[in-house]
Design a protein around this motif. Sequence first.
Motif, PDB file in Angstrom:
ATOM      1  N   LEU A   1       0.829  -1.194   0.000  1.00  0.00           N
ATOM      2  CA  LEU A   1       0.000   0.000   0.000  1.00  0.00           C
ATOM      3  C   LEU A   1       0.869   1.252   0.000  1.00  0.00           C
ATOM      4  O   LEU A   1       1.887   1.309   0.695  1.00  0.00           O
ATOM      5  N   PRO A   2       0.490   2.260  -0.766  1.00  0.00           N
ATOM      6  CA  PRO A   2       1.247   3.505  -0.747  1.00  0.00           C
ATOM      7  C   PRO A   2       1.087   4.176   0.615  1.00  0.00           C
ATOM      8  O   PRO A   2       0.018   4.115   1.211  1.00  0.00           O
ATOM      9  N   THR A   3       2.147   4.779   1.108  1.00  0.00           N
ATOM     10  CA  THR A   3       2.091   5.402   2.431  1.00  0.00           C
ATOM     11  C   THR A   3       2.475   6.871   2.370  1.00  0.00           C
ATOM     12  O   THR A   3       3.151   7.323   1.455  1.00  0.00           O
ATOM     13  N   GLY A   4       2.027   7.588   3.385  1.00  0.00           N
ATOM     14  CA  GLY A   4       2.338   8.998   3.529  1.00  0.00           C
ATOM     15  C   GLY A   4       2.598   9.311   4.987  1.00  0.00           C
ATOM     16  O   GLY A   4       2.694   8.414   5.822  1.00  0.00           O
TER      17      GLY A   4
ATOM     18  N   ASN B   1      -1.611   4.899   5.354  1.00  0.00           N
ATOM     19  CA  ASN B   1      -2.214   4.591   4.057  1.00  0.00           C
ATOM     20  C   ASN B   1      -2.814   5.859   3.472  1.00  0.00           C
ATOM     21  O   ASN B   1      -3.279   6.742   4.198  1.00  0.00           O
ATOM     22  N   GLN B   2      -2.816   5.929   2.172  1.00  0.00           N
ATOM     23  CA  GLN B   2      -3.399   7.076   1.486  1.00  0.00           C
ATOM     24  C   GLN B   2      -4.877   7.146   1.829  1.00  0.00           C
ATOM     25  O   GLN B   2      -5.567   6.135   1.861  1.00  0.00           O
TER      26      GLN B   2
ATOM     27  N   LYS C   1       4.032   6.150   7.816  1.00  0.00           N
ATOM     28  CA  LYS C   1       3.527   4.865   7.303  1.00  0.00           C
ATOM     29  C   LYS C   1       1.998   4.822   7.312  1.00  0.00           C
ATOM     30  O   LYS C   1       1.387   3.839   7.709  1.00  0.00           O
TER      31      LYS C   1
ATOM     32  N   TYR D   1      -1.439  11.609   1.104  1.00  0.00           N
ATOM     33  CA  TYR D   1      -1.171  11.120  -0.235  1.00  0.00           C
ATOM     34  C   TYR D   1       0.122  10.313  -0.265  1.00  0.00           C
ATOM     35  O   TYR D   1       1.015  10.523   0.555  1.00  0.00           O
ATOM     36  N   GLU D   2       0.219   9.447  -1.219  1.00  0.00           N
ATOM     37  CA  GLU D   2       1.370   8.563  -1.384  1.00  0.00           C
ATOM     38  C   GLU D   2       2.672   9.355  -1.490  1.00  0.00           C
ATOM     39  O   GLU D   2       2.792  10.288  -2.274  1.00  0.00           O
ATOM     40  N   GLY D   3       3.630   8.988  -0.655  1.00  0.00           N
ATOM     41  CA  GLY D   3       4.974   9.546  -0.747  1.00  0.00           C
ATOM     42  C   GLY D   3       5.113  10.999  -0.341  1.00  0.00           C
ATOM     43  O   GLY D   3       6.124  11.622  -0.630  1.00  0.00           O
TER      44      GLY D   3
END
Length: 135
Positions: free
Chosen positions: A34-37, A84-85, A82, A108-110
């Motif tokens: 999962l993309p993390t922010g 999730n978006q 860490k 948002y991711e990253g």
Amino acid sequence: MKTIKKPLALSMIILLAFNFFSFKTRKFQKYFSLPTGEIRGKVTDKSTGESIAFAGIVLKDKSGIRVSETNAGATGYYSISKLNQGEYIISVNYAGYKTITKSKVMVYEGTANVLNFEMEPIAIKLCEVQIDKKE
């Protein structure tokens, strides 16, 4: 000479296999994790601008389920990583200050979403106390 070449060849094959599977694992994680922010910022006193050390930060998802909680550090800075978006609700509290809650906080991711909080002291009204000495 042949006895040295066999263990060397075997160790090279093992090393190459490890590198191959390690690369595959990283590639798998890149595409299927999962993309993390992150949410980070500073907590300060609104009237003085001073940092509020160890303020409590609670993060909930948009349905109100607690996702994470942390405390600001000694200098008032906090970080929750860490994540999730998605959409979150964040609350900051500290004794003697009004609790601040912000909803519709997007992660948002990253990226790192910087949220600074200026807390207002709660006015506490004290009553006069009179002490009489009885003899």
